[in-house]
Design a protein around this motif. Sequence first.
Motif, short mmCIF file in Angstrom:
data_model
loop_
_atom_site.label_atom_id
_atom_site.label_comp_id
_atom_site.label_asym_id
_atom_site.label_seq_id
_atom_site.Cartn_x
_atom_site.Cartn_y
_atom_site.Cartn_z
N GLU A 1 0.80 -1.23 0.00
CA GLU A 1 0.00 0.00 0.00
C GLU A 1 0.84 1.28 0.00
N PRO A 2 1.97 1.35 0.70
CA PRO A 2 2.77 2.59 0.64
C PRO A 2 3.25 2.94 -0.77
N PHE A 3 3.37 1.95 -1.63
CA PHE A 3 3.80 2.20 -3.01
C PHE A 3 2.61 2.43 -3.94
N LEU A 4 1.49 1.79 -3.64
CA LEU A 4 0.33 1.88 -4.51
C LEU A 4 -0.53 3.11 -4.24
N ALA A 5 -0.63 3.52 -2.98
CA ALA A 5 -1.53 4.63 -2.61
C ALA A 5 -1.20 5.94 -3.32
N PRO A 6 0.07 6.36 -3.42
CA PRO A 6 0.34 7.62 -4.13
C PRO A 6 -0.07 7.57 -5.61
N ILE A 7 0.08 6.41 -6.23
CA ILE A 7 -0.30 6.25 -7.63
C ILE A 7 -1.83 6.30 -7.75
N ARG A 8 -2.51 5.67 -6.81
CA ARG A 8 -3.99 5.67 -6.85
C ARG A 8 -4.55 7.09 -6.70
N ARG A 9 -3.86 7.93 -5.93
CA ARG A 9 -4.32 9.31 -5.77
C ARG A 9 -4.21 10.09 -7.07
N VAL A 10 -3.20 9.79 -7.88
CA VAL A 10 -2.94 10.53 -9.11
C VAL A 10 -3.69 9.92 -10.30
N LEU A 11 -3.72 8.60 -10.37
CA LEU A 11 -4.30 7.89 -11.49
C LEU A 11 -5.83 7.92 -11.42
N PRO A 12 -6.50 8.26 -12.52
CA PRO A 12 -7.96 8.24 -12.48
C PRO A 12 -8.50 6.81 -12.38
N GLN A 13 -9.68 6.66 -11.80
CA GLN A 13 -10.31 5.35 -11.66
C GLN A 13 -10.88 4.89 -13.00
N PHE A 14 -10.71 3.61 -13.28
CA PHE A 14 -11.25 2.99 -14.49
C PHE A 14 -12.22 1.90 -14.07
#
Length: 188
Positions: A144-157
Motif C-alpha cells: 500500500e505505501p507504493f500503490l496509494a500515491p499512484i492511486r491518488r494521481v491515477l484516475p479510476q477505471f
Amino acid sequence: MMTFDSMLMSALYFLVSSVLSIFGVILLLRAWMYRWALSPAHPLVQLTRRVTDWIVVPTSKVLHPVGNVDSASIVLSLGFAVLYMLLNRWLRFPVEGVNLLVVPFFTWVSWILSMLNWGLIFYVLLSWLNPSSPMTYTLAILLEPFLAPIRRVLPQFGSIDFSPVVVFLLVGVLSNFVMPLAYGRVIF
C-alpha cells in the motif's frame, strides 16, 4: 570450451550468490513486515523468523530496534550485500575504489526492487484468483505505501486498479539505472 573446473566454479558461484541474495531479501522482508507490525502468528512472519532468527536474534542484542525499524535485519541485509559484492569481486566483476562502497548499497536497492516486483506479481495474481485470501490482505498492507500515491494521481477505471502496473513500470525503470551500479559497471 569450458573445463570441468570452470563449470564447477560457475555452479559454486551460482549457488553461493543465490543463497546470499535469498537471505538478503528475506532479511529485508522481515524488516518490512516489522515496520508494518504484522502479527507474529502470520505464516509469512513465522517463515522469515525461522529462516533468520539464527543471525537476527544475536545481532538484535547489539542493534536494538528504533521505533518500528528493525535495525538488525536491515544492517544484516546490507552485510549480505557486502558479501555478495565480495563474491562478485573475487569471481566475476572487478570492483575497485569508491565502487567498493557503492556496489553493496545498490545491490541492496536492487534486492528491494526485485522484492517489490515479485510482491506486485503475487498481489495481482492473488487479487484476481482469490481476493479474500489472507495473503492478498497481507500483500495489500505491505504494498500500500507504493500503490496509494499512484492511486491518488491515477484516475479510476471502474473496478480495475492500474496502480500495480504503474508501480511495476516505475520499478522496471529504476532497475535499469540500479542494476549497472549493483554490478559495479559504472565507475565513480
